[in-house]
Write an enzyme that holds these catalytic residues in place. Structure first.
Site, PDB file in Angstrom:
ATOM      1  N   TYR A 184     -22.444 -26.493 -10.750  1.00 53.19           N
ATOM      2  CA  TYR A 184     -21.298 -26.005  -9.983  1.00 53.19           C
ATOM      3  C   TYR A 184     -20.814 -24.674 -10.543  1.00 53.19           C
ATOM      4  CZ  TYR A 184     -20.476 -30.533  -7.691  1.00 53.19           C
ATOM      5  OH  TYR A 184     -20.575 -31.675  -6.932  1.00 53.19           O
ATOM      6  N   TYR A 213     -27.259 -34.045 -10.654  1.00 51.79           N
ATOM      7  CA  TYR A 213     -26.826 -33.568 -11.974  1.00 51.79           C
ATOM      8  C   TYR A 213     -26.370 -34.720 -12.859  1.00 51.79           C
ATOM      9  CZ  TYR A 213     -22.103 -33.624  -9.826  1.00 51.79           C
ATOM     10  OH  TYR A 213     -20.938 -33.978  -9.171  1.00 51.79           O
ATOM     11  N   ARG A 234     -25.547 -38.062 -10.913  1.00 50.74           N
ATOM     12  CA  ARG A 234     -25.039 -38.087  -9.549  1.00 50.74           C
ATOM     13  C   ARG A 234     -26.194 -37.802  -8.599  1.00 50.74           C
ATOM     14  NH1 ARG A 234     -20.412 -37.705  -7.556  1.00 50.74           N
ATOM     15  NH2 ARG A 234     -21.376 -39.331  -6.342  1.00 50.74           N
ATOM     16  N   HIS A 243     -25.286 -34.496  -3.510  1.00 45.99           N
ATOM     17  CA  HIS A 243     -24.175 -34.790  -2.607  1.00 45.99           C
ATOM     18  C   HIS A 243     -23.397 -33.525  -2.284  1.00 45.99           C
ATOM     19  CE1 HIS A 243     -22.462 -34.997  -6.655  1.00 45.99           C
ATOM     20  NE2 HIS A 243     -21.342 -34.560  -6.105  1.00 45.99           N
ATOM     21  N   HIS A 251     -19.405 -32.575  -1.304  1.00 51.26           N
ATOM     22  CA  HIS A 251     -18.031 -33.071  -1.197  1.00 51.26           C
ATOM     23  C   HIS A 251     -17.426 -32.604   0.121  1.00 51.26           C
ATOM     24  CE1 HIS A 251     -17.651 -34.308  -5.493  1.00 51.26           C
ATOM     25  NE2 HIS A 251     -18.572 -33.380  -5.668  1.00 51.26           N
TER      26      HIS A 251
HETATM   27 FE   LIG Z   1     -19.991 -33.472  -7.326  1.00 49.20          FE
END
Ligand SMILES: [Fe+3]
Lengths: 256, 213
Positions: A122, A161, A171, A174, A176
Site C-alpha cells: 500500500y 500481502y 490477506r 482484495h 476495500h
Molecule cells: Fe487491505
C-alpha cells in the site's frame, strides 16, 4: 433565533408517500464485533449490547454526492496517480451494480475504493512490507453509480500481502470498498475478494463472517463477457445496501 | 423483482445486505487520500462539516477513540452527519430549506501519532423525532478502524441542552445515567470559539453507547 418548528414534516419525520424506515440490520449476517481469530478486534469490540432505536430523519438522511463532485479520472486507477508510465500488474475492469434489499438498483451511490499494488504493497506511511511501491500507482479511486446503479473502475489486480496476526497470516487479494447510500444508517465498508483465491478460506478477516453464503457475497466473479480483449479481464462485484420498508402512512398504520 | 406498490409494510427484504468488513489500517488511502499523501483528487470530504464562511454558532468538536486497553485508536476514521442550525438536513427526505452551502457531512482521520481528531462545524438545531417528539440537537457519528468489523454508529449531544435531553427519545431509552453521559460532549474552553470534547470508548468502564439503527 433557531427555528425549531418541524415544518411540514409529519411528527415521525417520515413523509407520507415516502418509503418507511430501513430494514433492521441482520447482525448475524455480518461479522460479530469480537472475532478473536482477528486479534485486533479483541480490544476494539464493544461489549455492551447495541442500543436499538427506530429510524428518524437523522438516520434516513445522509450526505448526497454526484459525479460533479469528482474528477473525470477518479475511477481510473491506471491513470489517476502518475503523469507518466503505467502501473505494473494485471490490468482489470472492476464493475458491478448496487441494489437495495428490495432488489431495486440504487443510483447516486458514492463508491470509494482503495487497494494494494500488484506486489501487495500500500502507498501508506504505516505499510512497512518489503515489496516495492509502484511509481505509477496510487491505489485509490471513486465513482458514483449511474441511473441503473452501475459502477466501474479500471485498475490492476492487487497482490496478496502478509500481516501481523498469527504466525504466518496473509490477506487474500482484495479491494476495500466504501459505499454511501442515501441514508447515514446504510453506511457500509467492506472488501471484495477474487474468485478462486485459496487464501480467502484461510483469512481470519474474511472468516469473521460466520455464514459461508454471506462470505460468498464478497467474492468478485471473473466476468469474461465484459472483459476487454487484448487489454483486461473483468471482475464483477455486485453490492446490496439496506432497503427500506414500504410506506406506512401516518393515519393508516396498517399500511397502504 | 419489484415490490408491488400495495405491498404491506411488513414485507420482508428480498436480498441480504452485503456483509461488512473492517476498514483496515490503510483506510486513509481511500477516504482521506490527502492524509495518505495522495494528491490526485480535486476535492475530498474533510473535517469541515459546515462552510467555513458561515460564522454563526461555529464550534469545534474534538476527541480521541480509545480501545479496551485505554490506548488511543490512532488509525480511526470518523464520519459526522448533522442538521443545520435550524435542525434541517440537506436531503430531499427532509425537504426543508437549509442554510446556504451547508453540507452537513464531515470526515476526520485521527492523527496517526496522537489519535486525536476534530471537526469544525456549527451547532445543529433540534430535529423531529418519532411520535411528535423533538430530538435534542445532536451530531450522528460513525467510526471505523482496523479491528472494527462493522462501523460503529453513535451520537454526540451538547451539554447545554439538559432540558431537551430530558425529553429526547433516544436518551430516554438509556436507563443508566452513566451510560447516557457517554453521549454528551463536554464543553472544553471558551475564547475565540467553543470546543466540545467527545472521547469515544469502544470498550471498558466508560464504553460509549453504540446504536443499532
Ligand atoms: Fe487491505
Amino acid at each position: 433565533m433557531t427555528d425549531t418548528r418541524p415544518g411540514r414534516l409529519p411528527a415521525s419525520g417520515h413523509r407520507p408517500g415516502r418509503p418507511g424506515p430501513f430494514f433492521a440490520r441482520d447482525r448475524g449476517h455480518h461479522p460479530p464485533a469480537l472475532w478473536p481469530d482477528y486479534k485486533t478486534s479483541v480490544a476494539r469490540s464493544p461489549r455492551q449490547p447495541l442500543l436499538s432505536f427506530e429510524n428518524t430523519l437523522s438516520e434516513i438522511t445522509g450526505p448526497l454526492f454526484s459525479l460533479r463532485d469528482l474528477g473525470p479520472q477518479d475511477n481510473d486507477l491506471l491513470s489517476n496517480f502518475a503523469t507518466e508510465g503505467q502501473p505494473i500488474g494485471e490490468r482489470m475492469l472492476l464493475h458491478g451494480q448496487v441494489l437495495d434489499q428490495n432488489a431495486r438498483p440504487v443510483p447516486g451511490v458514492l463508491i470509494e475504493i482503495w487497494q494494494a499494488n500488484a506486489a501487495g504493497r500500500y502507498r501508506h506511511v504505516n505499510d512497512g512490507y518489503r515489496a516495492p511501491l509502484d511509481p505509477a500507482f496510487g491505489g485509490c479511486g471513486r465513482t458514483v453509480t449511474d441511473s441503473e446503479g452501475r459502477y466501474f473502475f479500471r485498475s490492476i489486480k492487487p497482490g496478496a500481502y502478509p500481516w501481523p496476526n498469527a504466525t504466518d497470516s496473509w490477506r487474500p487479494a482484495h479491494v476495500h470498498f466504501s459505499i454511501f447510500g442515501s441514508g447515514f444508517a446504510q453506511r457500509l465498508i467492506t472488501q471484495a475478494y477474487f474468485e478462486g483465491d485459496p487464501l480467502i478460506d484461510r483469512c481470519p478477516i474474511a472468516g469473521s463472517i460466520p455464514d459461508p453464503a454471506a462470505r460468498n457475497m464478497l467474492v468478485a466473479r471473473l466476468d469474461m463477457e465484459n472483459s476487454v480483449p487484448f487489454d483486461m479481464l473483468a471482475w464483477r462485484f455486485d453490492i446490496v445496501l439496506r432497503g427500506r420498508r414500504s410506506t406506512c402512512f401516518e393515519n393508516r398504520p396498517e399500511g397502504n | 423483482m419489484r415490490i408491488p406498490p400495495n405491498a404491506p409494510p411488513n414485507t420482508p427484504p428480498v436480498l441480504k445486505e452485503t456483509p461488512s468488513q473492517t476498514a483496515g489500517p490503510y483506510v486513509h488511502i481511500g477516504l482521506r487520500p490527502s492524509v495518505a499523501g495522495f494528491a490526485g483528487y480535486t476535492w475530498e470530504p474533510d473535517h469541515q462539516i459546515a462552510n467555513p464562511a458561515d460564522k454563526s454558532r461555529r464550534i469545534r468538536i474534538s476527541g480521541t477513540v480509545f480501545d479496551g486497553t485505554g490506548a488511543p485508536v490512532k488509525d480511526a476514521l470518523i464520519e459526522a452527519w448533522q442538521a443545520d442550525a435550524n435542525g434541517h438536513y440537506p436531503h430531499p427526505e427532509d425537504g426543508r430549506p437549509v442554510m446556504p452551502g451547508f453540507r452537513g457531512f464531515g470526515r476526520a482521520a485521527a492523527d496517526l501519532e496522537s489519535g486525536e481528531w476534530h471537526f469544525d462545524t456549527i451547532r445543529p438545531g433540534p430535529v423531529p423525532g418519532p411520535g411528535g417528539t423533538l430530538q435534542a440537537p445532536h451530531v450522528s457519528l460513525w467510526i471505523v478502524a482496523r479491528g472494527i468489523n462493522i462501523g460503529l454508529h453513535t451520537r454526540l449531544y451538547f451539554p447545554e441542552d439538559a432540558a431537551l435531553h430530558a425529553t429526547d427519545p433516544l436518551l430516554a431509552i438509556i436507563p443508566d445515567p452513566r451510560r447516557r453521559e457517554t453521549l454528551i460532549a463536554t464543553r472544553e474552553k471558551d475564547g475565540e470559539g467553543v470546543t466540545y470534547r467527545f472521547d469515544i470508548h469502544i470498550q471498558g468502564e466508560y464504553e460509549t453507547v453504540f446504536l443499532d439503527i
